[in-house]
Each structure stands twice: as structure tokens, then as C-alpha cells.
Scaffold this motif. Structure first.
Motif, short mmCIF file in Angstrom:
data_model
loop_
_atom_site.label_atom_id
_atom_site.label_comp_id
_atom_site.label_asym_id
_atom_site.label_seq_id
_atom_site.Cartn_x
_atom_site.Cartn_y
_atom_site.Cartn_z
N MET A 1 0.82 -1.21 0.00
CA MET A 1 0.00 0.00 0.00
C MET A 1 0.85 1.27 0.00
SD MET A 1 -3.04 -1.40 2.37
CE MET A 1 -4.39 -0.44 1.77
N ALA A 2 1.90 1.28 0.82
CA ALA A 2 2.76 2.47 0.85
C ALA A 2 3.52 2.61 -0.47
CB ALA A 2 3.73 2.38 2.01
N THR A 3 3.69 1.50 -1.19
CA THR A 3 4.48 1.53 -2.43
C THR A 3 3.65 1.91 -3.65
OG1 THR A 3 4.06 -0.82 -2.67
CG2 THR A 3 6.16 -0.20 -1.67
N ASP A 4 2.36 2.18 -3.44
CA ASP A 4 1.50 2.62 -4.55
C ASP A 4 2.18 3.79 -5.27
OD1 ASP A 4 -0.58 3.44 -6.19
OD2 ASP A 4 -1.54 4.59 -4.59
N TYR A 5 2.42 3.62 -6.57
CA TYR A 5 3.18 4.63 -7.33
C TYR A 5 2.59 6.04 -7.22
CZ TYR A 5 5.39 0.82 -9.99
OH TYR A 5 6.09 -0.27 -10.39
N THR A 6 1.28 6.09 -7.45
CA THR A 6 0.63 7.39 -7.58
C THR A 6 0.77 8.24 -6.32
OG1 THR A 6 -0.92 6.37 -9.08
CG2 THR A 6 -1.55 8.49 -8.17
N THR A 7 0.75 7.58 -5.18
CA THR A 7 0.67 8.34 -3.94
C THR A 7 1.96 8.32 -3.14
OG1 THR A 7 -0.28 6.38 -2.89
CG2 THR A 7 -1.81 8.02 -3.75
N SER A 8 3.05 7.81 -3.74
CA SER A 8 4.33 7.83 -3.04
C SER A 8 5.33 8.64 -3.88
CB SER A 8 4.83 6.40 -2.82
OG SER A 8 5.05 5.75 -4.04
N PRO A 9 6.41 9.11 -3.26
CA PRO A 9 7.35 9.99 -3.99
C PRO A 9 8.02 9.30 -5.18
CG PRO A 9 7.68 10.16 -1.62
CD PRO A 9 6.77 9.00 -1.83
N MET A 10 8.50 10.13 -6.10
CA MET A 10 9.09 9.64 -7.35
C MET A 10 10.55 9.25 -7.21
SD MET A 10 6.88 9.85 -9.85
CE MET A 10 7.12 10.55 -11.47
N THR A 11 11.30 9.98 -6.39
CA THR A 11 12.74 9.71 -6.32
C THR A 11 13.03 8.74 -5.20
OG1 THR A 11 13.17 11.50 -4.77
CG2 THR A 11 13.23 12.07 -7.09
N ASN A 12 14.15 8.06 -5.29
CA ASN A 12 14.53 7.10 -4.25
C ASN A 12 14.77 7.79 -2.92
OD1 ASN A 12 14.28 5.04 -6.06
ND2 ASN A 12 16.45 5.05 -6.64
N GLU A 13 15.32 8.99 -2.97
CA GLU A 13 15.56 9.74 -1.74
C GLU A 13 14.21 10.06 -1.08
OE1 GLU A 13 16.63 11.15 -4.88
OE2 GLU A 13 18.34 9.79 -4.73
N GLY A 14 13.26 10.49 -1.92
CA GLY A 14 11.92 10.80 -1.42
C GLY A 14 11.26 9.57 -0.82
#
Lengths: 429, 299
Positions: free
Chosen positions: B233-246
Motif C-alpha cells: 500500500m505504501a508503495t502505490d506509485y501514484t501516492t508515493s514519492p518519485m525519487t529514491n531519496e523521497g
């Protein structure tokens, strides 16, 4: 060197590495356009009905960074036509009806090169442009004060093997080219970036004083100028600057080989070897053809089509351009022609961005690719400037990895043009 | 001969939105099988109801507003399964179906459809069901008809680590079997559907805070909805940051919020709330962790 591996890994499809180039029969006609970069300042020196010979100048160098154009065949000037280049610009082109004799022009003789100035002048007179694909005049590139000469032998586009063939068949010419540039431009160190070099290439390069071979990592676009500079020297070309601003000249192996031959013989670039491949061709192979030969003649010489091609590319599948007609001529900087069948030609339908971040991970320039599209749609100049959309090198990695199959490269190109136009408007205020 | 002219690049990676969503569905299958073994065939019925309601509401909504149909991208299937996995096995089926409609129509489609929603549809729908009057139905856990408590609740004797791994304890139907969820999570990592950043940062933060607060580590990691949340759930693309640092920042944030809710909050579990709150912070994290273009610092 640097931060992690950006870019993408591609299947090589180097089907033609073991091919001996086929020298094609002289075509009935060739078409030689002026002004590759769209800035046409050359004056045509011949008129309809004139007899021309191989290596004879048919247009002068013009102003600015221009270079002269030479007849690649012997025959009669059939006329001056207008040709639309793949970037959309319309240029004059000299059409020559060949006589099949390939008589060499009596004016072809080795230039006298004694110092930097005469060397640069000779390179300009050779008409040579970057043969790796960009087609930028070589003499302009070489006219710089640098401490590193970087030789690009990466050929990182799939299918393309013309550079490999130069390393395999003309390693002596390539080495000679390196020595000439080192000597006359005054560069102490040369770094030769190679991926899977043919046997003997490495040894030959090691014999050159001040030259070292670096094996390049296996990713695309390692051969892009800025990537190659970073990979071989650790230097980063600042946005809006050129390689020479960080003390580097990057030059393609084929360009060096032709440069050496010109200095030795005075014969300009009139023939070149191209890779002919793709799902629609009968036999993937290498063909050596006069510059200006129609693409259809090259495919015919290569053994023709297995099925009717739906798309024909000049260049590789990542950055190559789709030709609108098989009548288009072979240009100096073309290293390959790929004919794709209907299945390979069809691009998937784009869907909505799912924010997966693959484009961000793949961008070799470290750009936030998905944001460029969004900002461009809103014509948001400030954001485009902040995210440095102007630095996109159009390598295609973002669009390649996008699972939603979005055409990001086109929106990046449009965004760059929009930024340039706005900057011009600003300057004119 | 007429030639097709299209812009470069002329080759594309074979991965598609659909293939990614299919991978997520495959990764969720072990947990689905486990839930049927643990909670009985009703687990499958609840999941089927959620999936059908999700797909149907996406289809009907898009038809209604004349948007292109996107049910074939399988994202609604994923949402349906994830929502079902956050529900107790005895949930009335109409509530399960209502949850799917909320997830798809309110949380996803009203914000523009796939890629546009600011919060995870399944997690948000679960929270909406919880805070609506369905709270009782949402938190009554049973196994074989016998009422049990979630291991994270106060005063419950914690199950053994083996029980936590195998999942025969109280909880939502897809969250209890740690072993199945780990298999699914590892599958997603191997298939490169997700990167390690969010799950590692999330689980790592929970582990560190648990140890610092003197909590039972296994219970905190395996006893609630953490694995389901961290991998799926936390890994959902749309609602999680784009960069690895984020993603690292976001994962740590999820972990801290989860533990704050678990330790000090009024409810025993905090995974959905934590993810939801971090979803809202994602645009800000994206802004703060934006990549600097190569050679971009010189104007």
C-alpha cells in the motif's frame, strides 16, 4: 564514476558485426543536399549539365561554420532540387546523374598541413562532419583549447555496427586520426572509450603515445557526449556549455578514420559504410555506398525486403528518425538504415502517467522527465526553467521505460523549443 | 510505398501498466490463499465482491462521464484485492462492496483516475469505513466463527512468532500471514515492480522505534497490517514519492506515524492512517527531493 547507473540496458541486436561491407554498384543518381544543420549559406558551384568528377567541390563552404560539399560520383549535374530534411528544413540539393566511371577529379591532392592553423583549414576543406550521427562540422569541434581528446567507440544504439566496422577494418586510419588531432591541436591525453572492441583494436590504440583505452559500462546512452565525458574524465559539462568548456573534444571513430584518409590523400568523404538491418530486410548487412545514394538503392543492394517495410529509420531505434520516403539520400552522418515490419513499426497507445518514477530513474541527465510534460502542457516557463528541461538530450530513455507508453521525448522537444522561443522573445523586448 | 513516420524512440520496454498491475495481483495471491486457509472460503467471497464492485464501478463511472475505459489496466482489480485484505472476514458483503465504490469513485475517479488520486484508494476507503458508523463491523475479528482479538490490542497475550508467520490469529483477512506477504513482497522486488526503499525504510523505522520503546519486535513487525502496508500500500506509485531519496523519507515517515499511533493513539493499529497521512505529504516530499540536473547548477 559519478552517481549510480542511469540510462537503460538495451538488447544489442548487433547482427552485422561479422559482416564484410558490400560495396554497392554505383547508383543511377545521387542527391547531395547543402547545409546539414539547416543554415544554408553555401553557394552552389555547378549548374545543370556540368560534368563533375569524384571529389570535385559542388558547393563552397559559405559563411559561419559551413563546410564545402563534394561530388561523391562522376557524372552530369541533372539539376538543383529542393529537399526536405528530416528536421523539416528545406534545402537545396544537387542531383547528379552518374556515369558509372567514378573518375577522380584532377584537383584531389593531399593538403599541406604544417601547423594547427593549416590542419584546421584542411579539416574544414575536407567537408567532414561528425559521422556518429549529429553531423556537426568537425573543424568547428576541433577548433578548441583542450587537454583531453575522447574517442567515441561506444556505438550504443542497437543494430548499429558502422563504428565497429571502422575499428575492425580501418584501425590504422583511426589511430592515425588520433595522432593527427593530438599533434596539431596539441592535446596531451587521448581516452578511447570502447564497449566490445574487435580483436587487435585495443593493442593498436595502446601503441599511441598518451592514449589509453577505457572499457565503457554496458548502458545506453553511454555514447552521448555528456555521458562519455563524465564516464571517462569525471567532468560535468555545465548546462548550455560545450565539451570544450570542460577541456574535452569528443570525436567518433569513423570521423577520425576519414580525417586521416583526407589528410593523406585529399579525397573528401564520398563513400561511407552503413548498417542495413531491421525486421523487414532479407539480409542484415553492411553496405558501402556513395553519399547521396537513395535509401531505396541501398536496401536493394543489401538484398531487398523480406516484407514491405512499414517504417524506415535513419539511425538507431532510440534516436533515429523515421524517413517519410525511401527516396531520401544517404547523408554523411548516417550510420545505419533500419526497415521495420508492421509489428515492429507500431508504437503502443499511450495511457495516463501512473507516477511510477521509472523515467526519473532512467534519465541520464538526472531530469524529472514526467514533470517536463506537465509543465509544458501548462506552458509553465518558470517550472521548465527550474527543472532544467533545456538540458534534455533527447536520448529516449524516459519514453523507452515508460509503462504507460507516453511519448515524453516529443513533449521534451516541444518544451525545449518553447523555452528557446520565449528566451528569444525576452531578448527582443 | 507509404511509410509510417513516428517520433523516436522506436523501441519500447515491454513493461506496461497492465503487466505491472498483473504482477501486483500475482504477488497478492499467496496472501489470498493463506486467508482462505486461515479464515475459510468467506475470505475468497469477500475478495471477489470487492474486486467485482471495484471493476464494475470503474467501468460504469468512466462510461457515465465518457472517459476512456481503463479497467483492462487491472488497477481496479488491485484496489479491490487490497481493500478486501483490509477487511475482517465477517464483514457484511454490502459494506465490502460499498468500500470498493468509495475507493474507485470517490478516491480515484473523482480526482481524475489512475495516476491522479492523492491518496491510496484502498487505504482511504478502509479509513472511511472505519470512521463511518461501520467501526464495529470493521474491527470484529473471528477465526472459524470464534471471536478473537488482534494481537496488537492492549491486554492480549501475543501469539508466538510461528503463529504470526503463519497468520492464524485475529486481523484483517489479508494481513495476518506474514510468510505469504513476504513472498509477495520479495516477488515485487525481484520483478522490480517496487524498489527496496519504501519497505526497508518503513519496516526499519518500525523496528528501531519498537526496540527503543521496549516493544515486542516480532509482534510490532508481524502482528498487524504492517507488511501488507509496507509492501503493497505504501508503495502505490501514484501516492508515493518519485525519487529514491523521497521514498526513503516517506518510508521513515510512515514508520514513525505508525508507531506513534500504535503507542499513543486511541486505536491499536495505525498503518492505514500513517500511509494516508504520508500520501498527503508526498507532493511536498517530491519537491524537497527533486533531482538536480546533471550540469544544472550553472545557469
Amino acid at each position: 564514476m559519478g552517481m549510480g547507473i542511469h540510462g537503460v540496458r538495451l538488447d544489442g541486436h548487433k547482427n552485422t558485426v561479422n559482416c564484410t561491407p558490400v560495396e554497392m554498384p554505383i547508383p543511377e543518381k545521387v542527391c547531395l543536399p547543402l547545409a546539414l544543420l539547416g543554415a544554408n549559406t553555401s553557394t552552389i558551384l555547378v549548374k545543370k549539365g556540368d560534368e563533375v568528377a569524384v571529389g570535385q567541390p559542388i558547393a563552397d563552404q559559405g559563411k559561419g561554420i559551413g563546410v564545402p560539399v563534394y561530388a561523391s560520383v562522376s557524372g552530369t549535374v541533372a539539376g538543383i532540387e529542393t529537399l526536405r530534411l528530416t528536421n523539416g528544413s528545406m534545402v537545396d540539393a544537387v542531383v547528379i546523374a552518374t556515369d558509372g566511371k567514378q573518375t577522380v577529379w584532377e584537383g584531389v591532392k593531399a593538403p599541406s598541413v604544417t601547423d594547427r592553423q593549416s590542419f584546421l583549414e584542411a579539416v574544414r576543406q575536407s567537408g567532414l562532419v561528425g559521422l556518429g550521427g549529429a553531423g556537426f562540422p568537425t573543424w568547428v569541434k576541433l577548433n578548441a583549447e583542450v587537454d583531453r581528446l575522447i574517442i567515441n567507440g561506444s556505438e550504443c544504439e542497437p543494430f548499429c555496427t558502422a563504428d565497429y566496422a571502422a575499428l575492425r577494418d580501418f584501425i590504422g586510419d583511426v589511430s592515425e586520426g588520433i595522432e593527427l588531432v593530438k599533434k596539431y591541436i596539441g592535446i596531451e591525453k587521448a581516452i578511447i572509450g570502447l564497449k566490445h572492441p574487435p580483436k587487435g583494436a585495443e593493442e593498436a590504440f595502446k601503441a599511441i603515445e598518451g592514449a589509453e583505452v577505457q572499457h565503457l559500462r554496458e548502458y545506453y546512452p553511454i555514447g552521448a557526449e555528456k555521458m562519455l565525458i563524465k564516464e571517462t574524465t569525471g567532468r560535468v559539462v555545465p548546462g548550455g556549455k560545450l565539451p570544450k568548456d570542460v577541456g574535452c573534444i569528443v570525436i567518433n571513430v569513423n570521423t577520425l578514420a576519414y580525417l586521416a584518409r583526407f589528410i593523406r590523400t585529399g579525397m573528401p568523404l564520398v563513400m561511407r559504410t552503413v548498417t542495413v538491418d531491421g525486421s523487414a530486410v532479407n539480409t542484415p548487412c553492411l553496405v558501402t555506398a556513395p553519399i547521396g545514394t537513395a535509401v531505396s538503392d541501398i536496401f536493394a543492394a543489401a538484398g531487398g525486403f523480406k516484407e514491405e517495410p512499414t517504417k524506415v529509420l535513419a539511425g538507431g531505434p532510440m534516436m533515429g528518425v523515421a524517413l517519410e520516403s525511401l527516396d531520401f539520400p544517404l547523408l554523411w552522418q548516417n550510420g545505419s538504415f533500419l526497415a521495420l515490419n508492421a509489428k515492429d513499426a507500431k508504437l503502443p497507445e499511450p495511457g495516463a502517467c501512473i507516477r511510477c518514477g521509472r523515467c526519473v530513474d532512467a534519465c541520464p541527465m538526472n531530469l524529472m522527465a514526467f514533470q517536463i510534460t506537465k509543465a509544458y502542457r501548462a506552458r509553465d516557463l518558470e517550472t521548465l526553467k527550474t527543472i532544467r528541461a533545456d538540458l534534455c538530450i533527447e536520448c529516449g530513455c524516459c519514453a523507452y521505460v515508460c509503462p504507460a507508453k507516453r511519448d515524453m521525448v516529443t513533449s521534451n522537444k516541444l518544451a525545449k523549443r518553447f523555452m528557446a522561443d520565449e528566451a528569444k522573445k525576452e531578448a527582443n523586448k | 510505398m507509404k511509410l509510417l513516420v513516428t517520433p523516436a524512440p522506436h523501441i519500447r520496454d515491454k513493461e506496461t501498466t497492465q503487466s505491472i498491475m498483473l504482477d501486483v495481483v500475482i504477488a497478492l495471491l499467496p496472501a489470498l490463499v493463506a486467508s482462505v486457509v486461515i479464515f475459510g472460503i468467506r475470505a475468497l467471497i469477500v475478495t471477489a465482491v470487492c474486486v467485482i464492485a471495484a471493476v464494475l464501478s470503474e467501468f460504469l463511472f468512466e462510461k457515465g462521464v465518457k472517459r476512456p475505459n481503463t479497467i483492462q489496466d487491472l488497477s481496479a482489480v488491485v484496489t479491490g484485492i487490497l481493500l478486501a485484505f483490509c477487511l475482517p472476514v465477517d464483514i457484511p458483503l454490502w459494506i465490502a462492496a460499498l468500500g470498493s465504490v468509495i475507493a474507485i469513485v470517490v478516491v480515484k475517479q473523482l480526482f481524475g483516475g489512475i495516476g491522479q488520486n492523492f491518496a491510496n484508494p484502498a487505504a482511504t476507503a478502509r479509513v472511511i469505513l472505519l470512521i463511518c458508523s461501520f467501526g464495529g463491523a470493521m474491527t470484529s475479528w473471528t477465526i472459524d466463527g470464534v471471536s478473537v482479538a488482534t494481537p496488537l490490542a492492549d491486554g492480549v497475550i501475543p501469539p508466538s512468532v510461528t503463529t504470526l508467520f503463519l497468520g492464524r490469529h485475529g486481523g484483517c483477512l489479508g494481513e495476518t500471514c506474514a510468510a505469504a506477504l513476504l513472498i509477495g513482497g520479495i516477488y515485487l522486488l525481484i520483478r522490480k515492480v517496487i524498489s527496496w526503499h519504501i519497505p526497508v525504510a518503513y519496516l526499519g523505522t518500525v523496528a528501531v522505534v519498537s526496540l527503543a520503546a521496549g516493544q515486542d519486535l516480532a509482534l510490532q513487525l508481524l502482528g498487524g497490517g504492517l507488511l501488507l502496508g509496507a509492501f503493497f500500500m505504501a508503495t502505490d506509485y501514484t501516492t508515493s514519492p518519485m525519487t529514491n531519496e523521497g521514498k526513503l523519507v516517506y518510508g521513515v515517515g510512515c514508520g514513525l506515524l505508525t508507531m506513534m499511533i500504535r503507542l499513543w493513539g486511541a486505536t491499536p493499529e495505525g498503518v492505514s492512517y500513517a500511509i494516508l497521512l504520508m500520501n498527503i505529504l508526498t507532493p511536498h516530499i517530491d519537491k524537497l527531493t527533486m533531482h538536480k540536473a546533471l550540469g544544472g547548477d550553472v545557469k
